[in-house]
Motif scaffolding. Sequence first.
Motif, short mmCIF file in Angstrom:
data_model
loop_
_atom_site.label_atom_id
_atom_site.label_comp_id
_atom_site.label_asym_id
_atom_site.label_seq_id
_atom_site.Cartn_x
_atom_site.Cartn_y
_atom_site.Cartn_z
N UNK A 1 5.66 -15.10 -89.12
CA UNK A 1 6.00 -15.37 -90.52
C UNK A 1 6.60 -14.14 -91.21
N UNK A 2 6.76 -13.06 -90.45
CA UNK A 2 7.34 -11.85 -91.02
C UNK A 2 6.39 -11.03 -91.87
N UNK A 3 5.11 -11.28 -91.69
CA UNK A 3 4.10 -10.53 -92.45
C UNK A 3 3.44 -9.48 -91.56
N UNK A 4 2.83 -8.46 -92.16
CA UNK A 4 2.12 -7.46 -91.34
C UNK A 4 0.99 -8.12 -90.55
N UNK A 5 0.94 -7.84 -89.26
CA UNK A 5 -0.10 -8.42 -88.40
C UNK A 5 -1.37 -7.59 -88.52
N UNK A 6 -2.18 -7.92 -89.49
CA UNK A 6 -3.36 -7.11 -89.82
C UNK A 6 -4.68 -7.84 -89.60
N UNK A 7 -4.64 -9.14 -89.28
CA UNK A 7 -5.88 -9.92 -89.26
C UNK A 7 -6.86 -9.41 -88.20
N UNK A 8 -6.36 -9.05 -87.02
CA UNK A 8 -7.25 -8.58 -85.95
C UNK A 8 -7.98 -7.31 -86.38
N UNK A 9 -7.24 -6.38 -86.97
CA UNK A 9 -7.88 -5.15 -87.44
C UNK A 9 -8.93 -5.42 -88.52
N UNK A 10 -8.63 -6.40 -89.38
CA UNK A 10 -9.60 -6.75 -90.42
C UNK A 10 -10.88 -7.31 -89.81
N UNK A 11 -10.73 -8.16 -88.79
CA UNK A 11 -11.91 -8.71 -88.12
C UNK A 11 -12.67 -7.61 -87.37
N UNK A 12 -11.91 -6.69 -86.81
CA UNK A 12 -12.55 -5.59 -86.09
C UNK A 12 -13.33 -4.68 -87.04
#
Length: 231
Positions: free
Chosen positions: A81-92
């Motif tokens: 979607x062209x957004x920063x891929x940050x979800x994994x780091x947030x979960x971590x």
Amino acid sequence: MRILISTWSLQVGGGEVLAMNLAAELQRRGHEVYVFNQRAELIDHDLVARLLPPQVKVLSMADNPKSTFWAYKINALQGLLGRPATFYNQRQQAYLAECLLRYKIDVVSSHATVSDDICAPVVERLGLPLVITEHGEYTKFLQEGRRDFLPVLQVAKRILAVSDYCRHKLERAFPSLPPCRQCTMALLRKLMLPRQLVVRWLFRPKHLYSAWWRGGLRTKAGGTPYKRFSR
């Protein structure tokens, strides 16, 4: 004291081996030690079994495989979607915070820039002391003209540098940094090399050192040759 040591991976590498040997030595001295592996898939199980005593618990996102699976999927979707891929780091970071609270950690020791980046906001929010070890990556960033990592370093209560060169570079670039000290060479040798090898090295005659570094020669007494980085 309950100590959590955070690192980028648990594979062969200078910073990774130092972190695991540090965990083993702290446990031997009576501390309760945990190791948080930031990249759960980057793990050499044989190396971990050799360097870490069973009393040192290894934590990572692999503890929650379903959560990890969906975190990677959402990360990929963010990228599409062209957004920063940050979800994994947030979960971590959420799991790291959970571990810090569950095991009542007193201090966090971080050993990679990516690890520092993940740990800093979590420990700052929880009010825990953070010790950052500079293995040379921040010095490289300085040479590239980067200064964007300063907020991460400012969270640390103490910064340890693996060389005087790295320490001076950081102190000159950021005079207001938390106290920065150099790890002594004696400590680095002890943590970087297998313990049996260090003992044998220290008590061998000096004229054998150069032979050892050339790949190993048989001693005059008929001893077996040294093998670099072997036990």
